[in-house]
Write an enzyme that holds these catalytic residues in place. Structure first.
Site, PDB file in Angstrom:
ATOM      1  N   SER A  44       0.872  -1.179   0.000  1.00 41.64           N
ATOM      2  CA  SER A  44       0.000   0.000   0.000  1.00 41.64           C
ATOM      3  C   SER A  44       0.908   1.227   0.000  1.00 41.64           C
ATOM      4  O   SER A  44       0.935   2.004   0.937  1.00 41.64           O
ATOM      5  CB  SER A  44      -0.929  -0.013   1.208  1.00 41.64           C
ATOM      6  OG  SER A  44      -0.204   0.071   2.410  1.00 41.64           O
ATOM      7  N   HIS A 157      -3.154  -6.046   2.592  1.00 42.82           N
ATOM      8  CA  HIS A 157      -2.227  -7.066   3.100  1.00 42.82           C
ATOM      9  C   HIS A 157      -2.890  -8.428   3.304  1.00 42.82           C
ATOM     10  O   HIS A 157      -2.263  -9.354   3.822  1.00 42.82           O
ATOM     11  CB  HIS A 157      -1.617  -6.620   4.433  1.00 42.82           C
ATOM     12  CG  HIS A 157      -0.742  -5.418   4.286  1.00 42.82           C
ATOM     13  ND1 HIS A 157      -0.301  -4.686   5.360  1.00 42.82           N
ATOM     14  CD2 HIS A 157      -0.219  -4.816   3.181  1.00 42.82           C
ATOM     15  CE1 HIS A 157       0.450  -3.688   4.928  1.00 42.82           C
ATOM     16  NE2 HIS A 157       0.514  -3.737   3.612  1.00 42.82           N
ATOM     17  N   GLU A 166      -4.439  -2.573   9.343  1.00 40.30           N
ATOM     18  CA  GLU A 166      -3.671  -3.136  10.460  1.00 40.30           C
ATOM     19  C   GLU A 166      -4.349  -2.883  11.801  1.00 40.30           C
ATOM     20  O   GLU A 166      -4.739  -1.752  12.099  1.00 40.30           O
ATOM     21  CB  GLU A 166      -2.270  -2.502  10.503  1.00 40.30           C
ATOM     22  CG  GLU A 166      -1.499  -2.746   9.225  1.00 40.30           C
ATOM     23  CD  GLU A 166      -0.167  -2.020   9.164  1.00 40.30           C
ATOM     24  OE1 GLU A 166       0.325  -1.561  10.219  1.00 40.30           O
ATOM     25  OE2 GLU A 166       0.377  -1.892   8.052  1.00 40.30           O
ATOM     26  N   GLU A 207       1.796  -9.441   7.012  1.00 45.63           N
ATOM     27  CA  GLU A 207       2.608  -9.036   8.154  1.00 45.63           C
ATOM     28  C   GLU A 207       2.446 -10.005   9.326  1.00 45.63           C
ATOM     29  O   GLU A 207       2.779  -9.682  10.470  1.00 45.63           O
ATOM     30  CB  GLU A 207       2.284  -7.592   8.545  1.00 45.63           C
ATOM     31  CG  GLU A 207       2.641  -6.635   7.401  1.00 45.63           C
ATOM     32  CD  GLU A 207       2.495  -5.159   7.735  1.00 45.63           C
ATOM     33  OE1 GLU A 207       1.912  -4.828   8.794  1.00 45.63           O
ATOM     34  OE2 GLU A 207       2.976  -4.339   6.934  1.00 45.63           O
ATOM     35  N   ASP A 243      -3.781   1.007  11.717  1.00 45.93           N
ATOM     36  CA  ASP A 243      -3.334   1.666  10.487  1.00 45.93           C
ATOM     37  C   ASP A 243      -4.458   1.478   9.480  1.00 45.93           C
ATOM     38  O   ASP A 243      -4.654   0.385   8.946  1.00 45.93           O
ATOM     39  CB  ASP A 243      -2.028   1.069   9.952  1.00 45.93           C
ATOM     40  CG  ASP A 243      -1.584   1.761   8.655  1.00 45.93           C
ATOM     41  OD1 ASP A 243      -2.264   2.743   8.250  1.00 45.93           O
ATOM     42  OD2 ASP A 243      -0.589   1.329   8.053  1.00 45.93           O
ATOM     43  N   GLU A 286      -3.118   5.551  12.270  1.00 45.09           N
ATOM     44  CA  GLU A 286      -2.221   5.899  11.160  1.00 45.09           C
ATOM     45  C   GLU A 286      -3.036   6.080   9.882  1.00 45.09           C
ATOM     46  O   GLU A 286      -3.962   5.296   9.624  1.00 45.09           O
ATOM     47  CB  GLU A 286      -1.207   4.764  11.003  1.00 45.09           C
ATOM     48  CG  GLU A 286      -0.176   4.958   9.918  1.00 45.09           C
ATOM     49  CD  GLU A 286       0.777   3.762   9.879  1.00 45.09           C
ATOM     50  OE1 GLU A 286       1.049   3.145  10.927  1.00 45.09           O
ATOM     51  OE2 GLU A 286       1.241   3.433   8.775  1.00 45.09           O
ATOM     52  N   ASP A 313       1.784   8.233   7.439  1.00 45.47           N
ATOM     53  CA  ASP A 313       2.651   7.306   6.696  1.00 45.47           C
ATOM     54  C   ASP A 313       2.650   7.741   5.234  1.00 45.47           C
ATOM     55  O   ASP A 313       3.574   8.426   4.769  1.00 45.47           O
ATOM     56  CB  ASP A 313       2.123   5.880   6.895  1.00 45.47           C
ATOM     57  CG  ASP A 313       2.787   4.860   5.983  1.00 45.47           C
ATOM     58  OD1 ASP A 313       3.824   5.172   5.373  1.00 45.47           O
ATOM     59  OD2 ASP A 313       2.272   3.727   5.865  1.00 45.47           O
ATOM     60  N   LYS A 338       9.902   4.929   7.227  1.00 54.15           N
ATOM     61  CA  LYS A 338      10.259   3.770   6.401  1.00 54.15           C
ATOM     62  C   LYS A 338      11.419   4.202   5.524  1.00 54.15           C
ATOM     63  O   LYS A 338      11.269   5.087   4.661  1.00 54.15           O
ATOM     64  CB  LYS A 338       9.075   3.381   5.516  1.00 54.15           C
ATOM     65  CG  LYS A 338       7.877   2.801   6.274  1.00 54.15           C
ATOM     66  CD  LYS A 338       6.675   2.772   5.341  1.00 54.15           C
ATOM     67  CE  LYS A 338       5.541   1.908   5.860  1.00 54.15           C
ATOM     68  NZ  LYS A 338       4.314   2.103   5.061  1.00 54.15           N
ATOM     69  N   HIS A 366       8.607  -1.386   9.482  1.00 52.91           N
ATOM     70  CA  HIS A 366       8.885  -2.338   8.398  1.00 52.91           C
ATOM     71  C   HIS A 366       8.012  -1.996   7.190  1.00 52.91           C
ATOM     72  O   HIS A 366       7.209  -1.070   7.242  1.00 52.91           O
ATOM     73  CB  HIS A 366       8.553  -3.760   8.877  1.00 52.91           C
ATOM     74  CG  HIS A 366       7.099  -3.952   9.214  1.00 52.91           C
ATOM     75  ND1 HIS A 366       6.511  -5.185   9.346  1.00 52.91           N
ATOM     76  CD2 HIS A 366       6.105  -3.056   9.440  1.00 52.91           C
ATOM     77  CE1 HIS A 366       5.236  -5.051   9.633  1.00 52.91           C
ATOM     78  NE2 HIS A 366       4.962  -3.773   9.702  1.00 52.91           N
ATOM     79  N   LYS A 389       6.964  -0.542  14.613  1.00 50.55           N
ATOM     80  CA  LYS A 389       5.935  -1.513  14.198  1.00 50.55           C
ATOM     81  C   LYS A 389       6.578  -2.451  13.202  1.00 50.55           C
ATOM     82  O   LYS A 389       7.163  -2.035  12.202  1.00 50.55           O
ATOM     83  CB  LYS A 389       4.662  -0.831  13.690  1.00 50.55           C
ATOM     84  CG  LYS A 389       4.700  -0.132  12.376  1.00 50.55           C
ATOM     85  CD  LYS A 389       3.257   0.135  11.891  1.00 50.55           C
ATOM     86  CE  LYS A 389       3.228   0.382  10.405  1.00 50.55           C
ATOM     87  NZ  LYS A 389       1.889   0.492   9.839  1.00 50.55           N
TER      88      LYS A 389
HETATM   89  P1  PGA Z   1       3.150  -1.243   3.099  1.00 51.91           P
HETATM   90  O1  PGA Z   1       2.272  -1.206   4.421  1.00 51.91           O
HETATM   91  O2  PGA Z   1       4.505  -1.642   3.463  1.00 51.91           O
HETATM   92  O3  PGA Z   1       2.397  -2.232   2.260  1.00 51.91           O
HETATM   93  O4  PGA Z   1       3.100   0.160   2.521  1.00 51.91           O
HETATM   94  C1  PGA Z   1       2.741  -0.787   5.658  1.00 51.91           C
HETATM   95  C2  PGA Z   1       2.006   0.426   6.143  1.00 51.91           C
HETATM   96  O5  PGA Z   1       1.112   0.955   5.451  1.00 51.91           O
HETATM   97  O6  PGA Z   1       2.323   0.931   7.198  1.00 51.91           O
HETATM   98 ZN    ZN Z   2       0.741   2.632   6.960  1.00 50.73          ZN
END
Ligand code: PGA
Ligand code: ZN
Length: 414
Positions: A44, A157, A166, A207, A243, A286, A313, A338, A366, A389
């Site tokens: 995503s 996911h 999430e 995840e 999230d 998030e 994010d 990230k 991650h 996370k």
């Molecule tokens: P992604 O998801 O690594 O698929 O972007 C993680 C997140 O959205 O935090």
């Molecule tokens: Zn996210």
């Protein structure tokens, strides 16, 4: 003493946790020390992230191969970095950024650049015989993060009917990292037992969280609360984070939950969160609204910012300029970090520093596509982020980070 120099840079096409190709890099120094790093990959992804370069050759890995990115490591990048002084990470990262020459690292690929940037840092840490967190963070490094464990997966996911991406648990009252992790692991297994007993699927998502079909997204939260209590804890001990990943739902100024086909405005979405927060021990949300919806972010922050951690994010994509805009416009109060959203270690550290300066929390994260690389565990301790996370206690790509943190905790105790 002779200066420590880079004598070799090598790229490899390897696989991530979804079985898709990703970029690995090895850097060798003049004293024969070396560092190895693997770039992660999102599903995503935010539209403003640095570019992940893929070959697009449909005859290999359905177009997802990364041979081009790997070739640039073995060619241009190796030529540029060979004989460079590797101790100056900022200089190395600047060389990589300038060599690429684009705003979003699209020429060489942020996957190639990040793997090399991290491999350089790891090589120097190894040469200095220092743990990576100590090399990156210096003498101040040392706070173990509170883990946010994504124990129920939905959205992009998982192939279940849950729209929120999430559902995480946070050990709130635990005194140490290992104690908190243990509590969350017990809750994870209890949730698995509850799902099994009620005839629901116990397969997992990207995840490592369970990914059952449920009556509603809210049922997921209710089941987690049940698991917390059945495992012997209270909602004072364990809190919940979501999230939402709502950028995935955003279309023409509105939100359409794709699985349930439910439409909402930003205001309605915020009211929905308000309701959930009144009923459940949620302390962090998030991407509650979308990456382009700055107005929605302002409203969300105004209405919920004084009682919730509001993490950007897709909104901030670990990007200095976007975070600065968010700070100026009072959007969110926390940033998800990230490394591959921006593509170098130095830029990542600069964004974390900016967040801290303005009272934003930084959650080290991650990607949904991961590997055995554990850099983010060290990064969390290096910058004393306080939060990480990195998924459920399931799948080695997730567990590797928790195990690394357990080892660091042990080292720091000594
Ligand atoms: P992604 O998801 O690594 O698929 O972007 C993680 C997140 O959205 O935090
Ligand atoms: Zn996210």
């Amino acid at each position: 003493m002779e200066k420590l120099k880079i004598i070799g840079v090598y790229g490899y096409e390897v696989l991530d946790s979804r079985g898709n190709p990703t970029v690995a890099a090895k850097v060798v120094l003049s004293d024969k020390s070396s560092g190895f790093a693997i770039a992660p990959s999102g599903a995503s992804t935010g539209m403003f992230e640095a570019h992940e370069k893929r070959d697009g050759d449909k005859n290999r890995y359905f177009g997802k191969g990364v041979k081009g990115a790997v070739d640039s490591i073995n060619g241009e990048i190796a030529r540029t970095l060979t004989a460079c002084d590797c101790v100056n990470q900022r200089k190395i990262d600047e060389l990589l950024i300038n060599l690429d020459g684009t705003e979003n690292k699209s020429r060489l690929g942020a996957n190639a650049i990040l793997a090399v940037s991290l491999a350089v840092a790891k090589a120097v840490a190894n040469s200095k015989k220092m743990p990576l967190y100590r090399y990156i963070g210096g003498i101040n490094a040392g706070v173990l993060p509170r883990p946010m464990l994504n124990i129920l997966n939905g959205g992009a996911h998982a192939s279940n009917n849950i729209d929120i991406q999430e559902f995480m648990i946070i050990p709130y009252s635990a005194k140490t990292f290992s104690e908190g992790l243990r509590q969350c692991v017990e809750i994870y297994h209890t949730l698995g037992k509850i799902l099994k007993q009620s005839g629901k699927a116990t397969g997992v998502g990207d995840e490592g969280g369970f990914a059952p079909d449920l009556k509603s997204d809210e049922e997921a939260i209710a089941l987690i609360v049940k698991a917390i209590e059945e495992a012997g804890y209270t909602t004072n001990d364990i809190k919940i984070a979501l999230d939402v990943a709502s950028s995935e739902w955003y279309e023409n100024g509105e939100y359409l939950m794709p699985k349930r086909q439910q439409k909402m405005t930003a205001d309605e979405l915020i009211s929905y969160y308000e309701l959930l927060c009144e009923k459940y021990p949620i302390i962090s949300i998030e991407d509650g609204v979308a990456e382009e919806d700055w107005n929605g972010w302002k409203k969300l922050t105004k209405r919920l910012g004084n009682r919730l951690q509001l993490v950007g994010d897709d909104l901030f994509v670990t990007n200095y300029k976007r975070l600065q805009k968010g700070i100026n416009e009072c959007c969110g109060n926390s940033i998800l970090i990230k490394l591959n959203q921006i593509g170098t270690l130095t830029e990542t550290l600069d964004v974390i520093a900016l967040a801290k300066k303005h009272g934003y929390t930084a959650v080290i994260s991650h990607r949904s596509g991961e590997s055995e690389d554990t850099t983010i565990a060290d990064l969390a301790v290096a910058v004393n982020a306080g939060q990480i996370k990195t998924g459920a206690p399931c799948r080695s790509d997730r567990v590797a980070k928790y195990n690394r943190l357990l080892i660091i905790e042990n080292q720091l105790k000594k």
